[in-house]
Design an enzyme around this catalytic site. Structure first.
Site, mmCIF file in Angstrom:
data_model
loop_
_atom_site.group_PDB
_atom_site.id
_atom_site.type_symbol
_atom_site.label_atom_id
_atom_site.label_comp_id
_atom_site.label_asym_id
_atom_site.label_seq_id
_atom_site.Cartn_x
_atom_site.Cartn_y
_atom_site.Cartn_z
ATOM 1 C CE LYS A 1 -7.932 -3.707 -5.068
ATOM 2 N NZ LYS A 1 -7.051 -2.536 -5.273
ATOM 3 C CE LYS B 1 -1.870 -1.587 3.887
ATOM 4 N NZ LYS B 1 -3.318 -1.450 3.905
ATOM 5 N NE ARG B 2 1.636 6.541 -2.439
ATOM 6 C CZ ARG B 2 1.677 7.547 -3.300
ATOM 7 N NH1 ARG B 2 1.113 7.435 -4.490
ATOM 8 N NH2 ARG B 2 2.303 8.671 -3.007
#
Ligand code: 73E
Length: 836
Positions: free
Chosen positions: A674, A562-563
């Protein structure tokens, strides 16, 4: 095949629509010759990719043009999704799946002596987004088309998308993303639909021919917006919606006046500065950029979009008093919220509609999605900057504000604080335009992106608006498309599932529940584990290639992608890794399940702390991966350049999904969904959509730890002191000592000091408060992983119960609750007949 004289009606399959393997093969050869201008002997892999991409695009055009024709039918209602970001990911594989021609194309490609996977991998992904917000827009476009909802996505065709990330000496280095350099076969330029957008200048009053006093805007500069369209095909339906992205150009290539007086460079310069607007995506996730160019980008694409909608509406033979029936416009965060003022200007100034009517149309047209509570993400523009760039819009906003505050004054005459809090203008110090307030006032609905987030919105930043309009704030929990995130990314899992329950689940994800019937089926469990192993081997190859590190596919793959952001707490994960490493050092015979920690994610280029966390991960990785005492029980890797393409290989390979943000700060998260869809178990806090994922998959199939959002607030209110946690916890002290000693930084004890100091002195994201709970929870993960049968059951249950998180469900909710729109079936027959 040629038709002989006596057989003039032999049916030849159309090279642009035919689906037989022979036709596909011929079409590719044809495109290679006529579009790429190459013989096969000298063609590059990219030439072959382009030839195939055009072959596939040809097969989408019937659907696309027929869908577009529907837009112009007066009774058809259209969703306009306005977003500064669309993080689409590569098109080719996805289009093959949605068209349902994967097998035929694979064969045709093989018969041409090529490999489909290689050609798919050749595509440069359009990285026109930062992270979750942009990717959500892409998932929603997929679901809109699949559900046959007429929709247009409007955004910016950035020449450079999100930067490519390289890692050098453990540090992030940003490299320009030249995604268009080899051409983009999926888009079609539509210069005939260009529009002009003004900037700067002044406003003036005048009396119109009916004797009415009105205002008009005389911009200083006009820039041309040129639309580029990409088809967004639904899954196995005829609907192909349009993603219309705008490029900025000078109105004329040269300013002839300047040219004539000999200022050639001055004239060219004007062209260059105009093109700056769509040049590059701002790479900041959840950090508002007070830059003028950013406001220019926002206004540019929003004005283009609204002018385009008005043209479509008028072409459909309708008048502007029904605009809100034709279009429902969703604002993806406040980035396009200037649209409220722009629609008012277009209606009142340009189309001569009275203010009150225009305001009703505007309010009924717009709805606003809020994606974050982080204060640094709240967009506000200095009043003077705003007034210089958009003087007429500032006047309109002030007028909206005056009328709004007049009502507030009456309703809350005994609460003057309301006025200053709800005003569209922040007047506490230097004055600012508040874009969230504009979006709230200018639309008919506001939504958060997960249940907890929507509740927190009502209790905190939008409390006053919630009190004023109790029905206006709703929740629509995010979702992701199972076409890209299961069928495309994890074909072997999709096949295994379809083998058991058929393929209906791909459009009706709740049907995955039927997998619970096979929970105790030995053969099914083995096949399930086999799929996971295969995907882990696949990721192992990628990591070997990109990082030169060899992984053990039998170890627990523990993944955080993730960021990079402090609230997401990648550094809490690192504290756990160092804790385990330290335990192994103290006790070399310690029994733990071998683990591989995989990280990926970009840091905003100016976010110093996030970049230091990347360096820490890489430094810890170097030490652990090279320590023989570890005996390969721990491995740490940072996969560079985490993007959609790479993520499609990561999610399917994960055993454990790290969703460990400080409770209350991650609005939803979508990576969490996801992972779960691909059979990973989650270790997470009660934050964002984690709460709902846990509810769905069952508390016993989810590793929960940490403070709740409520406890976080209480602790902060009481006064949080990280030292309290540090002083009580010898193991944590040991971890800090190791970092501070320079052990991970080649003897440079100062390298990570800013990070350590931040944690010990303020720790705004409460890592220390959650540390022990996290460590304990990770121990239960370790135990659970050592029981493969039980783990497999939990993994199957995660997938079986994840149906809620399909973006199809989210889009259905938007349609019912906010957009009030329904499917329109696209007929292809008419065109085929007309052709014959
Ligand atoms: O929790 C995620 C959410 O899942 C949130 O942080 C993210 O949006 C996702 C989709 O709803 C998000 N991105 C931004 N704000 N929230 C953002 C803000 C400014 C620029 C770019 C992105």
């Amino acid at each position: 095949m040629t038709a002989s004289m006596d057989q003039p009606h032999i049916q030849v399959e159309d090279d642009r629509t035919g689906l037989s393997i022979e036709t596909l093969r011929r079409a590719m050869a044809d495109n290679l010759f006529y579009i790429q201008g190459k013989w096969p002997e000298v063609a590059t892999r990219n030439d072959f990719y382009m030839a195939l991409a055009y072959t596939v695009r040809d097969r989408m055009l019937q659907r696309w043009l027929n869908s577009q024709r529907n837009y112009l039918r007066p009774e058809v209602r259209i969703v306009a999704y306005l977003s500064a970001e669309f993080l689409l990911g590569p098109h080719l594989g996805n289009n093959l799946i949605n068209l349902g021609i994967e097998d035929e194309v694979r064969q045709a490609v093989e018969e041409s002596g090529l490999n489909l996977q290689h050609l798919i991998a050749q595509e440069e992904e359009p990285g026109l987004g930062n992270g979750g917000l942009g990717r959500l827009a892409a998932c929603y476009m997929d679901s809109l088309a699949t559900l046959e909802i007429p929709a247009i996505g409007y955004g910016i065709r950035y020449e450079f998308g999100i930067f490519d990330q390289q890692i050098r000496d453990g540090w992030q280095v940003e490299v320009t993303d030249k995604w268009l350099q080899h051409g983009n076969p999926w888009e079609i330029a539509r210069p005939e639909a260009s529009v002009n957008v003004g900037f700067g200048g002044r406003t003036e009053g005048y009396t119109d021919s009916d004797g009415r006093y009105r205002m008009r805007w005389i911009p200083h500069q006009v820039i041309k917006g040129i639309p580029y369209d990409t088809a967004i095909l639904g899954y196995r339906v005829n609907t192909a919606n349009t993603l219309r992205l705008w490029t900025a150009e000078a109105v004329e290539s040269f300013n002839f006046q300047a040219f004539n007086v000999g200022d050639y460079y001055g004239a060219v310069n004007q062209k260059v500065t105009s093109e700056n607007i769509s040049k590059v995506l701002y790479p900041n996730d959840e950090q508002a950029q007070g830059k003028q160019l950013r406001l220019e980008q926002q206004y540019f694409f929003v004005s283009c979009a609204l002018q385009d909608m008005i043209r479509i509406h008028l072409t459909a033979g309708r008048t502007l008093d029904t605009f809100q029936e034709k279009f429902t416009v969703q604002l993806n965060d406040t980035h396009p919220s200037i649209g409220v003022a722009e629609l008012m200007r277009l209606l009142v100034d340009e189309h001569n509609i009275d203010w009150v009517t225009a305001w009703e149309i505007t309010q009924q047209t717009f709805a606003y999605t809020n994606h974050t509570l982080l204060p640094e993400a709240l967009e506000k523009w200095p009043l003077d900057l705003f007034g210089r760039l958009l003087p007429r819009h500032l006047e309109i906003i002030l007028e909206i504000n005056q009328r709004f505050l007049d009502k507030i004054r009456v309703q809350y005459f005994n609460d003057p604080g309301k006025l200053s809090r709800m005003s569209l203008i922040d007047e506490q110090g230097p004055r600012y335009v508040r874009m969230a307030n504009l979006a709230c006032v200018g639309g008919h609905a506001i939504n958060g992106v997960a249940a907890l987030h929507s509740d927190l919105l009502k209790q905190t930043v939008l409390k006053d608006f919630h009190e004023l309009w109790p029905d206006k704030i709703r929740n629509v929990t995010n979702g992701v498309t199972p076409r890209r995130w299961m069928v495309l990314s994890n074909p072997s899992l999709a096949l295994l599932i379809s083998d058991k329950i058929g393929t209906h689940w791909i459009r009706h994800l709740e049907e995955l529940r039927q997998l619970e019937n096979y929970l105790d089926d030995r053969g099914f469990q083995d096949a399930w584990r086999h799929v996971k192993q295969e995907r882990k081997a696949n990721l192992t190859r990628l990591i070997q290639e990109r990082c030169g590190v060899t992984l053990n596919p039998n170890s627990l793959f523990d993944v955080q992608v993730k960021r990079l952001h402090e609230y997401k707490r990648q550094h809490l994960n690192v504290l756990h890794i160092i804790t385990l490493y330290d335990r192994l050092r103290q006790n070399p015979n310690l029994e733990i399940a071998p683990r591989t920690f995989i990280f990926g994610g970009k840091a905003a280029p100016g976010y110093v702390m996030a970049k230091l966390i990347i360096k820490l991960i890489n430094s810890v990785a170097t030490v652990i991966n090279n320590d023989p005492a570890v005996q390969d029980r721990l491995k740490v890797v940072f996969l560079p350049d985490y993007n959609v393409t790479n993520s499609q290989r990561v999610y399917p390979a994960a055993d454990l999904s790290e969703q460990i943000s400080t409770a209350g700060l991650e609005a939803s998260g979508t990576g969490n969904m996801k992972f779960s869809m691909n059979g990973a178990l989650t270790i997470g806090t009660l934050d964002g959509a984690n709460v709902e994922i846990r509810e769905e998959v069952g508390a016993e199939n989810f590793f929960l730890f940490g403070l709740t959002a409520k406890e976080v607030i209480e602790l902060k209110t009481r006064g949080y002191n990280p030292w309290d946690y540090h002083n009580q916890n010898p193991e944590l002290q040991e971890v800090f000592n190791l970092i501070r000693s320079g052990f991970f930084s080649g003897g440079d004890p100062g390298l990570f000091e800013p990070l350590i100091a931040n944690l010990l002195q303020s720790d705004p994201y409460l890592l220390l408060a959650d540390y022990q709970a996290y460590i304990d929870c990770q121990a239960t993960v370790d135990q659970a992983y050592r029981n493969p049968d039980h783990w497999t059951r939990m993994s199957i249950l995660n997938v079986a119960r994840i149906g809620k998180f399909s973006s199809d469900r989210s889009i259905r909710e938007y349609c019912q609750q906010i957009w009030h729109t329904s499917p329109v079936h696209v007929e292809l027959k008419e065109y085929v007949q007309a052709q014959a």
